[in-house]
Scaffold this motif. Structure first.
Motif, PDB file in Angstrom:
ATOM      1  N   ARG A  62       0.837  -1.207   0.000  1.00 11.98           N
ATOM      2  CA  ARG A  62       0.000   0.000   0.000  1.00 11.98           C
ATOM      3  C   ARG A  62       0.872   1.257   0.000  1.00 11.98           C
ATOM      4  N   ASP A  63       1.938   1.270   0.794  1.00 13.80           N
ATOM      5  CA  ASP A  63       2.806   2.442   0.873  1.00 13.80           C
ATOM      6  C   ASP A  63       3.531   2.694  -0.441  1.00 13.80           C
ATOM      7  N   SER A  64       4.113   1.643  -1.030  1.00 13.31           N
ATOM      8  CA  SER A  64       4.851   1.832  -2.283  1.00 13.31           C
ATOM      9  C   SER A  64       3.914   2.234  -3.407  1.00 13.31           C
ATOM     10  N   LEU A  65       2.724   1.673  -3.407  1.00 15.34           N
ATOM     11  CA  LEU A  65       1.751   1.999  -4.440  1.00 15.34           C
ATOM     12  C   LEU A  65       1.341   3.467  -4.349  1.00 15.34           C
ATOM     13  N   GLU A  66       1.002   3.921  -3.148  1.00 12.19           N
ATOM     14  CA  GLU A  66       0.603   5.320  -2.982  1.00 12.19           C
ATOM     15  C   GLU A  66       1.755   6.272  -3.269  1.00 12.19           C
ATOM     16  N   GLU A  67       2.967   5.886  -2.860  1.00 11.31           N
ATOM     17  CA  GLU A  67       4.134   6.721  -3.127  1.00 11.31           C
ATOM     18  C   GLU A  67       4.380   6.859  -4.629  1.00 11.31           C
ATOM     19  N   LEU A  68       4.311   5.738  -5.345  1.00 12.74           N
ATOM     20  CA  LEU A  68       4.495   5.778  -6.798  1.00 12.74           C
ATOM     21  C   LEU A  68       3.397   6.590  -7.466  1.00 12.74           C
ATOM     22  N   ALA A  69       2.162   6.367  -7.031  1.00 15.48           N
ATOM     23  CA  ALA A  69       1.038   7.080  -7.641  1.00 15.48           C
ATOM     24  C   ALA A  69       1.167   8.579  -7.423  1.00 15.48           C
ATOM     25  N   LEU A  70       1.459   8.989  -6.192  1.00 13.02           N
ATOM     26  CA  LEU A  70       1.559  10.416  -5.905  1.00 13.02           C
ATOM     27  C   LEU A  70       2.769  11.051  -6.578  1.00 13.02           C
ATOM     28  N   ARG A  85       0.293  -8.912  -8.791  1.00 15.21           N
ATOM     29  CA  ARG A  85      -0.763  -9.349  -7.871  1.00 15.21           C
ATOM     30  C   ARG A  85      -1.166  -8.157  -7.024  1.00 15.21           C
ATOM     31  N   SER A  86      -2.353  -8.273  -6.425  1.00 12.82           N
ATOM     32  CA  SER A  86      -2.853  -7.147  -5.649  1.00 12.82           C
ATOM     33  C   SER A  86      -3.586  -7.674  -4.425  1.00 12.82           C
ATOM     34  N   ASP A  87      -3.162  -7.212  -3.264  1.00 11.09           N
ATOM     35  CA  ASP A  87      -3.863  -7.571  -2.035  1.00 11.09           C
ATOM     36  C   ASP A  87      -5.173  -6.802  -1.960  1.00 11.09           C
ATOM     37  N   GLU A  88      -6.045  -7.259  -1.091  1.00  7.78           N
ATOM     38  CA  GLU A  88      -7.350  -6.631  -0.943  1.00  7.78           C
ATOM     39  C   GLU A  88      -7.201  -5.155  -0.583  1.00  7.78           C
ATOM     40  N   GLY A  89      -7.926  -4.328  -1.289  1.00  4.81           N
ATOM     41  CA  GLY A  89      -7.926  -2.899  -1.009  1.00  4.81           C
ATOM     42  C   GLY A  89      -6.890  -2.095  -1.762  1.00  4.81           C
ATOM     43  N   LEU A  90      -5.901  -2.757  -2.378  1.00  5.17           N
ATOM     44  CA  LEU A  90      -4.858  -1.987  -3.073  1.00  5.17           C
ATOM     45  C   LEU A  90      -5.392  -1.301  -4.324  1.00  5.17           C
ATOM     46  N   ALA A  94      -5.181   2.648  -4.993  1.00  2.00           N
ATOM     47  CA  ALA A  94      -4.562   3.208  -6.195  1.00  2.00           C
ATOM     48  C   ALA A  94      -5.506   4.192  -6.887  1.00  2.00           C
ATOM     49  N   ILE A  95      -6.755   3.803  -7.025  1.00  2.00           N
ATOM     50  CA  ILE A  95      -7.737   4.675  -7.677  1.00  2.00           C
ATOM     51  C   ILE A  95      -7.933   5.941  -6.839  1.00  2.00           C
ATOM     52  N   GLU A  96      -8.004   5.798  -5.516  1.00  2.00           N
ATOM     53  CA  GLU A  96      -8.147   6.970  -4.650  1.00  2.00           C
ATOM     54  C   GLU A  96      -6.930   7.887  -4.747  1.00  2.00           C
ATOM     55  N   ALA A  97      -5.755   7.316  -4.995  1.00  2.00           N
ATOM     56  CA  ALA A  97      -4.542   8.118  -5.146  1.00  2.00           C
ATOM     57  C   ALA A  97      -4.488   8.803  -6.505  1.00  2.00           C
ATOM     58  N   TYR A 102      -5.604   0.607 -13.213  1.00  2.00           N
ATOM     59  CA  TYR A 102      -4.900  -0.286 -12.296  1.00  2.00           C
ATOM     60  C   TYR A 102      -5.151  -1.698 -12.802  1.00  2.00           C
ATOM     61  N   VAL A 103      -4.122  -2.329 -13.339  1.00  2.00           N
ATOM     62  CA  VAL A 103      -4.279  -3.615 -14.021  1.00  2.00           C
ATOM     63  C   VAL A 103      -3.552  -4.701 -13.238  1.00  2.00           C
ATOM     64  N   VAL A 104      -4.326  -5.700 -12.789  1.00  2.00           N
ATOM     65  CA  VAL A 104      -3.771  -6.823 -12.049  1.00  2.00           C
ATOM     66  C   VAL A 104      -3.449  -7.942 -13.045  1.00  2.00           C
ATOM     67  N   ASP A 105      -2.515  -8.778 -12.712  1.00  2.00           N
ATOM     68  CA  ASP A 105      -1.993  -9.872 -13.535  1.00  2.00           C
ATOM     69  C   ASP A 105      -0.893  -9.388 -14.458  1.00  2.00           C
ATOM     70  N   GLY A 106      -0.292  -8.292 -14.095  1.00  2.00           N
ATOM     71  CA  GLY A 106       0.906  -7.838 -14.779  1.00  2.00           C
ATOM     72  C   GLY A 106       0.697  -7.254 -16.147  1.00  2.00           C
ATOM     73  N   MET A 107       1.804  -6.899 -16.721  1.00  2.00           N
ATOM     74  CA  MET A 107       1.818  -6.264 -18.029  1.00  2.00           C
ATOM     75  C   MET A 107       1.883  -7.339 -19.114  1.00  2.00           C
TER      76      MET A 107
END
Length: 194
Positions: A62-70, A85-90, A94-97, A102-107
């Motif tokens: 969650r921290d790295s995702l929000e940091e990257l997004a911001l 992969r994405s844990d619950e709520g990530l 990401a959308i809130e940030a 936001y695409v799960v299962d990689g590129m």
């Protein structure tokens, strides 16, 4: 001078970065920059001002995702994020940030261009909504100030609401200003005198 869309790809793994670059080159004419170290992302984005940021991250927290997004400036440009992969709520975080996609299962190379298009479309839609909201808030604030000014005129001159508005409108026309500006000046001046 090129009109190509500039895309900043954030990917630490060189092989994965090249897959993204290759799929983008197959999809169109883009000015592509690859950033392998996300720690300096905010500075590099500030310097290079890309049109879009694509972030590929295997296992986000969650921290790295929000940091990257911001850091990628989601209010200034579309940001698409690919995660393995994405844990619950990530995804919600990401959308809130401000992440546009936001695409799960990689590129997957075949999906990059359609996801890029969706991220840009979604960003533009939210940008219009933010603009409309700001304009609506401004209009509401101006309406409140005009109503306060009308109330002051009604009290001072003993006139009804329509007459008070006519007085404000005439003053605005005489001064070649907007009614809201004249009302704000009146409210401010009366505030100083009381």
């Amino acid at each position: 001078m090129s009109n190509a869309l500039s895309i900043m790809v954030v990917e630490a793994d060189r092989e994965r970065a090249m897959q993204i670059v290759d799929s983008l080159r197959e999809a169109g004419d883009f000015d592509i920059q690859v950033i392998s170290e996300p720690t300096s992302l905010a500075r590099q984005i500030q310097t290079k001002q890309p049109d879009v940021v694509l972030i590929d991250i295997a296992n986000p927290s969650r921290d790295s995702l929000e940091e990257l997004a911001l850091a990628s400036g989601p209010l200034d440009r579309p940001v698409a994020m690919f995660v393995d992969r994405s844990d619950e709520g990530l995804s919600a975080a990401a959308i809130e940030a401000g992440v546009s996609a936001y695409v799960v299962d990689g590129m997957q190379p075949a999906r990059v261009k359609p996801i890029l298009d969706a991220a840009i479309a979604r960003f533009r839609m939210f940008q219009r909504m933010r603009l409309e909201l700001a304009e609506t808030k401004k209009a509401l604030e101006e309406r409140k100030v005009i109503d306060r000014a009308k109330g002051m005129i009604m009290k001072a001159r003993g006139v009804d609401e329509d007459q008070a508005y006519a007085i404000l409108r005439k003053a605005a026309m005489d001064q070649n200003r907007r009614v809201a500006d004249v009302a704000a000046a009146l409210v401010s001046t009366v505030g100083l005198l009381s």
